[in-house]
Design a protein around this motif. Structure first.
Motif, PDB file in Angstrom:
ATOM      1  N   SER A 101     -11.586  -3.427 -22.140  1.00  0.00           N
ATOM      2  CA  SER A 101     -11.837  -4.829 -21.877  1.00  0.00           C
ATOM      3  C   SER A 101     -10.630  -5.435 -21.177  1.00  0.00           C
ATOM      4  O   SER A 101      -9.494  -5.041 -21.448  1.00  0.00           O
ATOM      5  N   PHE A 102     -10.891  -6.406 -20.289  1.00  0.00           N
ATOM      6  CA  PHE A 102      -9.801  -7.099 -19.618  1.00  0.00           C
ATOM      7  C   PHE A 102      -9.525  -8.457 -20.248  1.00  0.00           C
ATOM      8  O   PHE A 102      -8.687  -9.216 -19.743  1.00  0.00           O
ATOM      9  N   VAL A 103     -10.227  -8.753 -21.325  1.00  0.00           N
ATOM     10  CA  VAL A 103      -9.984 -10.002 -22.042  1.00  0.00           C
ATOM     11  C   VAL A 103      -9.639  -9.691 -23.490  1.00  0.00           C
ATOM     12  O   VAL A 103      -9.956  -8.620 -24.004  1.00  0.00           O
ATOM     13  N   ILE A 104      -9.012 -10.641 -24.136  1.00  0.00           N
ATOM     14  CA  ILE A 104      -8.616 -10.477 -25.522  1.00  0.00           C
ATOM     15  C   ILE A 104      -9.848 -10.435 -26.434  1.00  0.00           C
ATOM     16  O   ILE A 104     -10.765 -11.236 -26.284  1.00  0.00           O
ATOM     17  N   ARG A 105      -9.838  -9.508 -27.360  1.00  0.00           N
ATOM     18  CA  ARG A 105     -10.887  -9.407 -28.388  1.00  0.00           C
ATOM     19  C   ARG A 105     -10.246  -9.599 -29.749  1.00  0.00           C
ATOM     20  O   ARG A 105      -9.154  -9.088 -29.995  1.00  0.00           O
ATOM     21  N   THR A 106     -10.946 -10.295 -30.651  1.00  0.00           N
ATOM     22  CA  THR A 106     -10.325 -10.627 -31.940  1.00  0.00           C
ATOM     23  C   THR A 106     -11.143 -10.248 -33.163  1.00  0.00           C
ATOM     24  O   THR A 106     -10.733 -10.541 -34.291  1.00  0.00           O
ATOM     25  N   THR A 107     -12.294  -9.619 -32.984  1.00  0.00           N
ATOM     26  CA  THR A 107     -13.100  -9.258 -34.143  1.00  0.00           C
ATOM     27  C   THR A 107     -13.231  -7.747 -34.272  1.00  0.00           C
ATOM     28  O   THR A 107     -13.196  -7.012 -33.278  1.00  0.00           O
ATOM     29  N   VAL A 108     -13.404  -7.291 -35.513  1.00  0.00           N
ATOM     30  CA  VAL A 108     -13.499  -5.867 -35.805  1.00  0.00           C
ATOM     31  C   VAL A 108     -14.612  -5.203 -34.996  1.00  0.00           C
ATOM     32  O   VAL A 108     -14.433  -4.122 -34.427  1.00  0.00           O
ATOM     33  N   SER A 109     -15.748  -5.863 -34.917  1.00  0.00           N
ATOM     34  CA  SER A 109     -16.925  -5.254 -34.291  1.00  0.00           C
ATOM     35  C   SER A 109     -16.775  -5.066 -32.787  1.00  0.00           C
ATOM     36  O   SER A 109     -17.535  -4.306 -32.177  1.00  0.00           O
TER      37      SER A 109
END
Length: 124
Positions: A101-109
């Motif tokens: 991904s090129f964007v920030i992810r913040t959830t486990v799933s």
């Protein structure tokens, strides 16, 4: 596939510091966003910090903002979590995770690859 291995955990007194490392192998990991999560006994895994593929963007949970710093060295395929001013409530198993991904992810799933975790224990 991406393989992740965490290291750097241990026992530290409150107020102390630790630096966790997340070593990656497999696909070109410089194209992946990386996050750190933690899980304390009896609690759900929670987001701690994340960094985008280039290292130009970071995001932190409110509980660690100002104390923890995430960074990455793509030449070494390694992401770091510098943890300062540690508190007993920071005690948990810390996991790093990666997602294409090129964007920030913040959830486990949202994360596809996970390391085995490293224990951090902060004594009072």
């Amino acid at each position: 596939q991406v393989q992740l291995v965490e290291s750097g955990g241990g026992l530290v007194q409150a107020g102390g510091s630790l630096r966790l490392s997340c070593g990656a192998s497999g696909r070109r990991t410089s194209n992946y966003g990386v996050g750190w999560f933690r899980q304390a006994p009896g609690k759900e895994r929670e987001f701690v910090a994340a960094i985008n593929w280039s290292g130009s963007s970071t995001y932190y949970a409110d509980s660690v903002k100002g104390r923890f710093t995430i960074s990455r060295d793509n030449a070494k395929n390694t992401v770091y979590l510098q943890m300062n001013s540690l508190k007993p409530e920071d005690t948990a198993v810390y996991y790093c995770a990666a997602v294409y991904s090129f964007v920030i992810r913040t959830t486990v799933s949202e994360y596809d690859y996970w390391g085995q975790g490293t224990q951090v224990t902060v004594s009072s």
